[in-house]
Design an enzyme around this catalytic site. Structure first.
Site, PDB file in Angstrom:
ATOM      1  N   SER A  11      -3.094  31.853  38.616  1.00 36.28           N
ATOM      2  CA  SER A  11      -2.631  31.214  37.384  1.00 36.28           C
ATOM      3  C   SER A  11      -2.124  32.271  36.416  1.00 36.28           C
ATOM      4  O   SER A  11      -2.892  33.115  35.958  1.00 36.28           O
ATOM      5  CB  SER A  11      -3.765  30.423  36.732  1.00 36.28           C
ATOM      6  OG  SER A  11      -3.380  29.983  35.449  1.00 36.28           O
ATOM      7  N   HIS A  36       0.641  29.256  40.098  1.00 36.41           N
ATOM      8  CA  HIS A  36       0.237  28.173  39.203  1.00 36.41           C
ATOM      9  C   HIS A  36       0.689  28.472  37.772  1.00 36.41           C
ATOM     10  O   HIS A  36       0.405  29.547  37.234  1.00 36.41           O
ATOM     11  CB  HIS A  36      -1.286  28.005  39.246  1.00 36.41           C
ATOM     12  CG  HIS A  36      -1.781  26.785  38.544  1.00 36.41           C
ATOM     13  ND1 HIS A  36      -1.758  25.529  39.122  1.00 36.41           N
ATOM     14  CD2 HIS A  36      -2.317  26.619  37.317  1.00 36.41           C
ATOM     15  CE1 HIS A  36      -2.271  24.649  38.281  1.00 36.41           C
ATOM     16  NE2 HIS A  36      -2.602  25.282  37.168  1.00 36.41           N
ATOM     17  N   ASP A  38       0.648  26.963  33.922  1.00 34.98           N
ATOM     18  CA  ASP A  38       0.066  25.999  32.977  1.00 34.98           C
ATOM     19  C   ASP A  38       1.007  25.777  31.803  1.00 34.98           C
ATOM     20  O   ASP A  38       1.301  26.710  31.050  1.00 34.98           O
ATOM     21  CB  ASP A  38      -1.288  26.505  32.464  1.00 34.98           C
ATOM     22  CG  ASP A  38      -2.352  26.471  33.544  1.00 34.98           C
ATOM     23  OD1 ASP A  38      -2.528  25.410  34.159  1.00 34.98           O
ATOM     24  OD2 ASP A  38      -2.999  27.501  33.764  1.00 34.98           O
ATOM     25  N   MET A  40       1.407  23.922  28.327  1.00 32.55           N
ATOM     26  CA  MET A  40       0.593  23.291  27.284  1.00 32.55           C
ATOM     27  C   MET A  40       1.416  23.111  26.014  1.00 32.55           C
ATOM     28  O   MET A  40       2.195  23.995  25.649  1.00 32.55           O
ATOM     29  CB  MET A  40      -0.643  24.131  26.982  1.00 32.55           C
ATOM     30  CG  MET A  40      -1.477  24.487  28.177  1.00 32.55           C
ATOM     31  SD  MET A  40      -2.967  25.418  27.709  1.00 32.55           S
ATOM     32  CE  MET A  40      -3.502  26.025  29.300  1.00 32.55           C
ATOM     33  N   HIS A  69       1.653  22.696  36.134  1.00 29.35           N
ATOM     34  CA  HIS A  69       0.576  21.824  35.680  1.00 29.35           C
ATOM     35  C   HIS A  69       0.879  21.431  34.235  1.00 29.35           C
ATOM     36  O   HIS A  69       0.757  22.245  33.318  1.00 29.35           O
ATOM     37  CB  HIS A  69      -0.759  22.567  35.806  1.00 29.35           C
ATOM     38  CG  HIS A  69      -1.932  21.854  35.229  1.00 29.35           C
ATOM     39  ND1 HIS A  69      -3.143  22.481  35.000  1.00 29.35           N
ATOM     40  CD2 HIS A  69      -2.101  20.564  34.830  1.00 29.35           C
ATOM     41  CE1 HIS A  69      -3.988  21.619  34.483  1.00 29.35           C
ATOM     42  NE2 HIS A  69      -3.378  20.451  34.355  1.00 29.35           N
ATOM     43  N   MET A  71       0.116  19.990  30.983  1.00 24.29           N
ATOM     44  CA  MET A  71      -0.936  19.571  30.046  1.00 24.29           C
ATOM     45  C   MET A  71      -0.252  19.211  28.733  1.00 24.29           C
ATOM     46  O   MET A  71      -0.373  19.916  27.725  1.00 24.29           O
ATOM     47  CB  MET A  71      -1.964  20.690  29.868  1.00 24.29           C
ATOM     48  CG  MET A  71      -2.842  20.869  31.081  1.00 24.29           C
ATOM     49  SD  MET A  71      -3.952  22.306  30.959  1.00 24.29           S
ATOM     50  CE  MET A  71      -2.917  23.539  31.747  1.00 24.29           C
ATOM     51  N   MET A 140     -10.008  19.376  37.481  1.00 22.06           N
ATOM     52  CA  MET A 140     -10.281  20.423  36.500  1.00 22.06           C
ATOM     53  C   MET A 140     -11.775  20.716  36.480  1.00 22.06           C
ATOM     54  O   MET A 140     -12.594  19.821  36.282  1.00 22.06           O
ATOM     55  CB  MET A 140      -9.821  19.987  35.110  1.00 22.06           C
ATOM     56  CG  MET A 140      -8.303  19.872  34.955  1.00 22.06           C
ATOM     57  SD  MET A 140      -7.436  21.423  35.288  1.00 22.06           S
ATOM     58  CE  MET A 140      -8.151  22.513  34.037  1.00 22.06           C
ATOM     59  N   ASP A 178      -9.172  23.829  39.590  1.00 24.34           N
ATOM     60  CA  ASP A 178      -8.734  24.811  38.605  1.00 24.34           C
ATOM     61  C   ASP A 178      -9.771  24.953  37.503  1.00 24.34           C
ATOM     62  O   ASP A 178     -10.129  23.982  36.844  1.00 24.34           O
ATOM     63  CB  ASP A 178      -7.395  24.351  38.006  1.00 24.34           C
ATOM     64  CG  ASP A 178      -6.843  25.306  36.956  1.00 24.34           C
ATOM     65  OD1 ASP A 178      -7.423  26.389  36.763  1.00 24.34           O
ATOM     66  OD2 ASP A 178      -5.825  24.964  36.333  1.00 24.34           O
TER      67      ASP A 178
END
Length: 224
Positions: A11, A36, A38, A40, A69, A71, A140, A178
């Site tokens: 990540s 990966h 993230d 956000m 991913h 979010m 998660m 994760d």
């Protein structure tokens, strides 16, 4: 024992962005299977990270499939944009999407693998109606928003129950996990049924990201 493909997914949330290219090359050498990312927005989770331009740049730089991913609020508005930017996997939270079937279908139609994500307090029952449309489910094992959090041990039982549900339905849906994964608990989560293992601090928080990926991979060898 059934043989499975286990992928280590570093990540970049925990990476040093001043030398991100070097760190990605290191995890590639270490045998990472997925990168990966993230995403956000500061609304769905209390943090702001990166977006489409970075994913687009990464897709041109790395040979690893990018796992975006999301979010974010209203992920259905943006999911296919991440596919167009180069993500090969895009996951959205069940808690954030009122039209989950439509979003998962749109991701697959755009040419990527579609994933659905569950927060630690979210029941598996929330995805029963869409499980067959998901290529993978991301469990998660910390509350999303920040790296470096402590692994929630109850996540292991959640993975086991999800594994049974997938097997009972004879689906090929993979399980991703994760949050707080390191050398101490990776064997437990893989034994429970997880196949895509996201690790941030355990890789990029070390002095040698390549060696850290190799060590995590070696810990899963008995399931490969």
């Amino acid at each position: 024992m059934i043989s499975r493909t286990i992928d280590i997914a570093p990540s970049i949330l925990s990476a040093d962005f001043s030398c991100l290219g070097e760190q990605i090359r290191a995890v590639e050498r270490g045998g990472a299977g997925v990168l990966h990312v993230d995403v956000m927005d500061g609304h769905f989770v209390p943090n702001i990270t990166i977006g489409l331009p970075v994913v687009q740049s990464l897709a041109r730089f790395t040979r690893l499939p990018i796992d975006a991913h999301l979010m974010i609020d209203q992920p259905g508005l943006y999911a296919t944009q991440f596919v167009k930017a180069g993500a090969k996997m895009v996951s959205v939270h069940v808690e954030a999407d009122a039209h989950l079937h439509r979003t998962l279908t749109s991701i697959k139609d755009a040419g990527a693998q579609a994933g659905v994500v569950l927060n630690p307090s979210t029941s598996l029952s929330t995805i029963e109606e869409v499980l067959q449309f998901a290529d993978y489910v991301l469990v998660m094992s910390v509350n999303p928003g920040f790296g470096g959090q402590k692994f929630i041990a109850q996540s292991i039982d959640k993975v086991k129950r999800l594994r049974r549900l997938i097997d009972e339905r004879q689906l090929h849906t993979r399980i991703e996990i994760d949050g707080g994964i390191d050398r101490k608990n990776i064997e437990s989560v893989v034994a429970a049924g997880a196949e895509i293992i996201v690790a941030g601090s355990a890789i990029f928080g070390t002095s040698d990201a390549e060696a850290a990926v190799k060590e995590l991979r070696e810990a899963t060898v008995q399931w490969v």
